[in-house]
Design an enzyme around this catalytic site. Structure first.
Site, short mmCIF file in Angstrom:
data_model
loop_
_atom_site.label_atom_id
_atom_site.label_comp_id
_atom_site.label_asym_id
_atom_site.label_seq_id
_atom_site.Cartn_x
_atom_site.Cartn_y
_atom_site.Cartn_z
N HIS A 1 -29.59 32.36 25.60
CA HIS A 1 -30.82 31.97 26.30
C HIS A 1 -31.39 33.21 26.96
O HIS A 1 -30.72 34.25 27.03
CB HIS A 1 -30.57 30.84 27.31
N HIS B 1 -33.59 35.24 30.14
CA HIS B 1 -34.03 35.32 31.53
C HIS B 1 -35.30 36.17 31.49
O HIS B 1 -35.20 37.41 31.45
CB HIS B 1 -32.97 35.99 32.41
N ASP C 1 -26.07 28.91 35.47
CA ASP C 1 -25.36 29.09 34.20
C ASP C 1 -23.87 28.81 34.37
O ASP C 1 -23.24 28.15 33.54
CB ASP C 1 -25.54 30.52 33.67
N GLU D 1 -38.00 30.42 29.56
CA GLU D 1 -36.70 30.71 28.97
C GLU D 1 -36.64 30.05 27.59
O GLU D 1 -37.24 29.01 27.36
CB GLU D 1 -35.56 30.17 29.85
#
Lengths: 66, 140
Positions: free
Chosen positions: B81, B83, B94, B23
């Site tokens: 961010h 995935h 999250d 990530e």
């Protein structure tokens, strides 16, 4: 002692603390969970159990996730 | 709605692809009033489990925020961010760790299909889905 806390992307707060207060107490006074925010002095994180010895600090909400 | 410039959108996707299988994360720079993201600032993911988690080192996070606000004169619109293998929505982690109310959290999902970009506003209690646009194209 009085500490000026610049909460990033928030407000600037003047906080009155006991002379022997630690940074966790500053976060608590500002309504932050120590797991969700850190105090930085001169751009560097300080331990939450360290005694407050700065008059100006930055408080930053932490960023993490999955 | 969040509207990316094409350059900012492409830079974010390139960052996500560069990071695979980990990530990646960064700061969205632009105008909070209009929701326009003009630029992205990469921040290193220092998580011990970077395939499934991200974490910004506070010192580097502060540097990135200061770069956006003081050097570029822009707002922190939010954060992004990736995935690497989905899902196309905020994970339970999250949600449990969200800390910036009224800011945008963008997720770049790189599942088996084309990259997918989603955006949510953290209200302080929940994530609210936002529309995503790129250079006026109307993406998601």
């Amino acid at each position: 002692m009085k500490v000026t806390a610049d909460v990033k992307n928030g407000d600037v707060h003047d906080v009155e603390l006991a002379d022997d207060a630690v940074y966790a107490e500053l976060l608590d006074a500002l309504g932050f969970n120590p797991e969700a925010a850190v105090v930085l002095v001169d751009g560097r994180p300080v331990p939450e159990d360290a005694r407050v010895d700065a008059e100006d600090v930055v408080v930053m909400r932490t960023l993490s996730g999955g | 709605m969040v509207e990316f410039t094409e350059q900012a959108y492409d830079d974010m996707l390139e960052h996500a692809h560069d990071g695979v299988p980990h990530e990646i994360c960064g700061v969205l720079a632009g105008d909070r009033d209009t929701g326009v993201v003009e630029d992205v600032v990469r921040v290193e993911n220092v998580s011990d489990t970077p395939r499934t988690n991200y974490m910004m080192e506070p010192e580097k996070q502060l540097e990135a925020v200061d770069e956006v606000e003081e050097e570029r004169g822009l707002d922190v619109v939010g954060f992004y961010h990736s995935h690497p293998e989905g899902p196309e929505h905020p994970s339970e982690t999250d949600e449990a760790r969200a800390t910036w109310p009224d800011h945008t959290y963008v997720i770049v999902s790189l599942g088996p299909e084309e990259p997918w970009v989603g955006a949510w506003t953290w209200t302080g209690h929940e994530f609210l889905k936002q529309d995503v646009d790129v250079g006026g194209r109307g993406e998601n």
